[in-house]
Design an enzyme around this catalytic site. Structure first.
Site, PDB file in Angstrom:
ATOM      1  N   PRO A   9       0.782  -1.236   0.000  1.00  0.00           N
ATOM      2  CA  PRO A   9       0.000   0.000   0.000  1.00  0.00           C
ATOM      3  C   PRO A   9       0.815   1.288   0.000  1.00  0.00           C
ATOM      4  O   PRO A   9       1.825   1.389   0.690  1.00  0.00           O
ATOM      5  CB  PRO A   9      -0.844  -0.099   1.278  1.00  0.00           C
ATOM      6  CG  PRO A   9      -0.307  -1.238   2.048  1.00  0.00           C
ATOM      7  CD  PRO A   9       0.400  -2.136   1.090  1.00  0.00           C
ATOM      8  N   ASN A  10       0.331   2.220  -0.789  1.00  0.00           N
ATOM      9  CA  ASN A  10       0.865   3.588  -0.889  1.00  0.00           C
ATOM     10  C   ASN A  10       2.204   3.685  -1.617  1.00  0.00           C
ATOM     11  O   ASN A  10       2.744   4.770  -1.768  1.00  0.00           O
ATOM     12  CB  ASN A  10       0.960   4.251   0.502  1.00  0.00           C
ATOM     13  CG  ASN A  10      -0.388   4.315   1.175  1.00  0.00           C
ATOM     14  OD1 ASN A  10      -1.328   4.834   0.576  1.00  0.00           O
ATOM     15  ND2 ASN A  10      -0.525   3.768   2.373  1.00  0.00           N
ATOM     16  N   ARG A  17       4.635  10.887  -2.228  1.00  0.00           N
ATOM     17  CA  ARG A  17       4.432  10.506  -0.828  1.00  0.00           C
ATOM     18  C   ARG A  17       5.675  10.787   0.028  1.00  0.00           C
ATOM     19  O   ARG A  17       6.733  10.205  -0.214  1.00  0.00           O
ATOM     20  CB  ARG A  17       4.158   8.997  -0.794  1.00  0.00           C
ATOM     21  CG  ARG A  17       4.021   8.434   0.582  1.00  0.00           C
ATOM     22  CD  ARG A  17       4.009   6.922   0.554  1.00  0.00           C
ATOM     23  NE  ARG A  17       3.841   6.439   1.895  1.00  0.00           N
ATOM     24  CZ  ARG A  17       4.101   5.197   2.282  1.00  0.00           C
ATOM     25  NH1 ARG A  17       4.542   4.315   1.406  1.00  0.00           N
ATOM     26  NH2 ARG A  17       3.931   4.846   3.526  1.00  0.00           N
ATOM     27  N   TYR A  22      10.867   8.908   1.331  1.00  0.00           N
ATOM     28  CA  TYR A  22      10.823   7.905   0.251  1.00  0.00           C
ATOM     29  C   TYR A  22      11.402   8.393  -1.082  1.00  0.00           C
ATOM     30  O   TYR A  22      11.457   7.622  -2.037  1.00  0.00           O
ATOM     31  CB  TYR A  22       9.378   7.425   0.050  1.00  0.00           C
ATOM     32  CG  TYR A  22       8.792   6.784   1.291  1.00  0.00           C
ATOM     33  CD1 TYR A  22       9.304   5.581   1.771  1.00  0.00           C
ATOM     34  CD2 TYR A  22       7.744   7.382   1.999  1.00  0.00           C
ATOM     35  CE1 TYR A  22       8.791   4.987   2.919  1.00  0.00           C
ATOM     36  CE2 TYR A  22       7.214   6.792   3.142  1.00  0.00           C
ATOM     37  CZ  TYR A  22       7.739   5.601   3.593  1.00  0.00           C
ATOM     38  OH  TYR A  22       7.223   5.022   4.728  1.00  0.00           O
ATOM     39  N   ASN A  71       7.968  -5.605  -0.818  1.00  0.00           N
ATOM     40  CA  ASN A  71       7.866  -4.503   0.134  1.00  0.00           C
ATOM     41  C   ASN A  71       6.408  -4.477   0.601  1.00  0.00           C
ATOM     42  O   ASN A  71       5.542  -3.933  -0.091  1.00  0.00           O
ATOM     43  CB  ASN A  71       8.258  -3.167  -0.506  1.00  0.00           C
ATOM     44  CG  ASN A  71       8.305  -2.052   0.527  1.00  0.00           C
ATOM     45  OD1 ASN A  71       7.744  -2.191   1.613  1.00  0.00           O
ATOM     46  ND2 ASN A  71       8.961  -0.953   0.201  1.00  0.00           N
ATOM     47  N   ALA A  74       3.022  -0.942   5.019  1.00  0.00           N
ATOM     48  CA  ALA A  74       2.532  -0.953   6.409  1.00  0.00           C
ATOM     49  C   ALA A  74       2.116  -2.352   6.884  1.00  0.00           C
ATOM     50  O   ALA A  74       2.110  -2.620   8.093  1.00  0.00           O
ATOM     51  CB  ALA A  74       1.381   0.026   6.562  1.00  0.00           C
ATOM     52  N   GLU A  95      12.672  -9.481   1.642  1.00  0.00           N
ATOM     53  CA  GLU A  95      11.910  -8.333   2.168  1.00  0.00           C
ATOM     54  C   GLU A  95      12.716  -7.061   1.927  1.00  0.00           C
ATOM     55  O   GLU A  95      13.922  -7.044   2.153  1.00  0.00           O
ATOM     56  CB  GLU A  95      11.716  -8.531   3.682  1.00  0.00           C
ATOM     57  CG  GLU A  95      11.068  -7.352   4.386  1.00  0.00           C
ATOM     58  CD  GLU A  95      11.094  -7.512   5.917  1.00  0.00           C
ATOM     59  OE1 GLU A  95      11.886  -8.327   6.443  1.00  0.00           O
ATOM     60  OE2 GLU A  95      10.326  -6.785   6.576  1.00  0.00           O
ATOM     61  N   HIS A  97      12.638  -2.649   2.387  1.00  0.00           N
ATOM     62  CA  HIS A  97      12.049  -1.369   2.807  1.00  0.00           C
ATOM     63  C   HIS A  97      12.939  -0.242   2.315  1.00  0.00           C
ATOM     64  O   HIS A  97      14.161  -0.329   2.442  1.00  0.00           O
ATOM     65  CB  HIS A  97      11.914  -1.295   4.330  1.00  0.00           C
ATOM     66  CG  HIS A  97      11.083  -2.409   4.856  1.00  0.00           C
ATOM     67  ND1 HIS A  97       9.723  -2.435   4.698  1.00  0.00           N
ATOM     68  CD2 HIS A  97      11.430  -3.568   5.460  1.00  0.00           C
ATOM     69  CE1 HIS A  97       9.257  -3.565   5.206  1.00  0.00           C
ATOM     70  NE2 HIS A  97      10.269  -4.269   5.672  1.00  0.00           N
ATOM     71  N   ARG A 104      12.772   4.270  12.886  1.00  0.00           N
ATOM     72  CA  ARG A 104      11.573   5.109  12.772  1.00  0.00           C
ATOM     73  C   ARG A 104      10.677   4.932  14.007  1.00  0.00           C
ATOM     74  O   ARG A 104      11.148   4.533  15.060  1.00  0.00           O
ATOM     75  CB  ARG A 104      10.868   4.801  11.449  1.00  0.00           C
ATOM     76  CG  ARG A 104      11.766   5.158  10.232  1.00  0.00           C
ATOM     77  CD  ARG A 104      11.049   4.999   8.927  1.00  0.00           C
ATOM     78  NE  ARG A 104       9.868   5.875   8.851  1.00  0.00           N
ATOM     79  CZ  ARG A 104       8.932   5.781   7.918  1.00  0.00           C
ATOM     80  NH1 ARG A 104       9.056   4.865   6.963  1.00  0.00           N
ATOM     81  NH2 ARG A 104       7.894   6.592   7.911  1.00  0.00           N
ATOM     82  N   ARG A 108       6.753   0.860  13.871  1.00  0.00           N
ATOM     83  CA  ARG A 108       7.298   0.319  12.621  1.00  0.00           C
ATOM     84  C   ARG A 108       8.478  -0.617  12.867  1.00  0.00           C
ATOM     85  O   ARG A 108       9.033  -1.189  11.942  1.00  0.00           O
ATOM     86  CB  ARG A 108       7.805   1.446  11.716  1.00  0.00           C
ATOM     87  CG  ARG A 108       6.733   2.286  11.133  1.00  0.00           C
ATOM     88  CD  ARG A 108       7.330   3.275  10.135  1.00  0.00           C
ATOM     89  NE  ARG A 108       6.447   4.412  10.027  1.00  0.00           N
ATOM     90  CZ  ARG A 108       5.377   4.450   9.231  1.00  0.00           C
ATOM     91  NH1 ARG A 108       5.090   3.439   8.451  1.00  0.00           N
ATOM     92  NH2 ARG A 108       4.603   5.519   9.196  1.00  0.00           N
TER      93      ARG A 108
HETATM   94  C1  DQA Z   1       8.123   0.960   4.080  1.00  0.00           C
HETATM   95  C2  DQA Z   1       8.141   1.205   5.583  1.00  0.00           C
HETATM   96  C3  DQA Z   1       6.780   0.975   6.203  1.00  0.00           C
HETATM   97  O1  DQA Z   1       6.814   1.209   7.592  1.00  0.00           O
HETATM   98  C4  DQA Z   1       5.762   1.923   5.590  1.00  0.00           C
HETATM   99  O2  DQA Z   1       4.481   1.678   6.096  1.00  0.00           O
HETATM  100  C5  DQA Z   1       5.772   1.890   4.110  1.00  0.00           C
HETATM  101  C6  DQA Z   1       7.050   1.779   3.386  1.00  0.00           C
HETATM  102  C7  DQA Z   1       9.463   1.318   3.403  1.00  0.00           C
HETATM  103  O3  DQA Z   1       9.634   0.923   2.247  1.00  0.00           O
HETATM  104  O4  DQA Z   1      10.303   1.980   3.989  1.00  0.00           O
HETATM  105  O5  DQA Z   1       4.740   2.059   3.470  1.00  0.00           O
HETATM  106  O6  DQA Z   1       7.892  -0.430   3.850  1.00  0.00           O
END
Ligand code: DQA
Length: 143
Positions: A9-10, A17, A22, A71, A74, A95, A97, A104, A108
């Protein structure tokens, strides 16, 4: 190798964003560069804002790809369902990020995914996706 990148998501609004965290680049732009960097490998990309769709895609990818770079965004911090799916499929999942989640907010800092992923990369910005591919190419014989 045949590699599938799954973004949660996002991550479809990267560039817009929270650019301080990011970055300013959209994933689509970055993905073109990424493919050009690994021209002899098949790299596909899928993004969804829905937890169940991540699970559907992981199940579909099993035995169709050699590996997944995920990735979960959240859902990293909440999804036992995604972790269960990674345990159930045969192909390795790396995985990733973009940010360093260990530096953070407290909520998280725990990842349900790290326990079941073959490897985790974080805090390297979008370049982390290239590092994940390099790691897979280097370690593929042992996965
Ligand atoms: C994320 C870190 C997560 O905590 C966050 O919710 C994201 C992006 C990252 O790529 O740093 O959406 O996975």
């Amino acid at each position: 190798m045949n590699i599938l990148i799954i973004n949660g998501p996002n991550l479809n609004i990267l560039g817009k964003r929270e650019p301080d965290i990011y970055g300013h680049q959209s994933f689509e732009d970055f993905f073109k560069e990424l493919r050009n960097k690994f021209p002899t490998h098949k790299i596909d990309y899928y993004q969804t804002n829905h937890e169940g769709s991540i699970i559907d895609k992981l199940q579909e990818a099993d035995n169709q790809y050699d590996a997944v770079i995920l990735n979960p965004a959240a859902y990293t911090h909440t999804s036992i369902a995604i972790a269960d799916c990674i345990k159930a499929i045969d192909i390795p999942v790396v995985e990733i990020h973009i940010s360093d989640i260990t530096k953070r907010e407290a909520y998280r800092q725990h990842s349900f995914i790290s326990e079941v992923a073959v490897y985790t990369i974080m805090g390297k910005g979008l370049n982390g996706y290239a590092l994940a591919i390099e790691w897979l190419l280097k370690n593929r014989a042992n996965l």
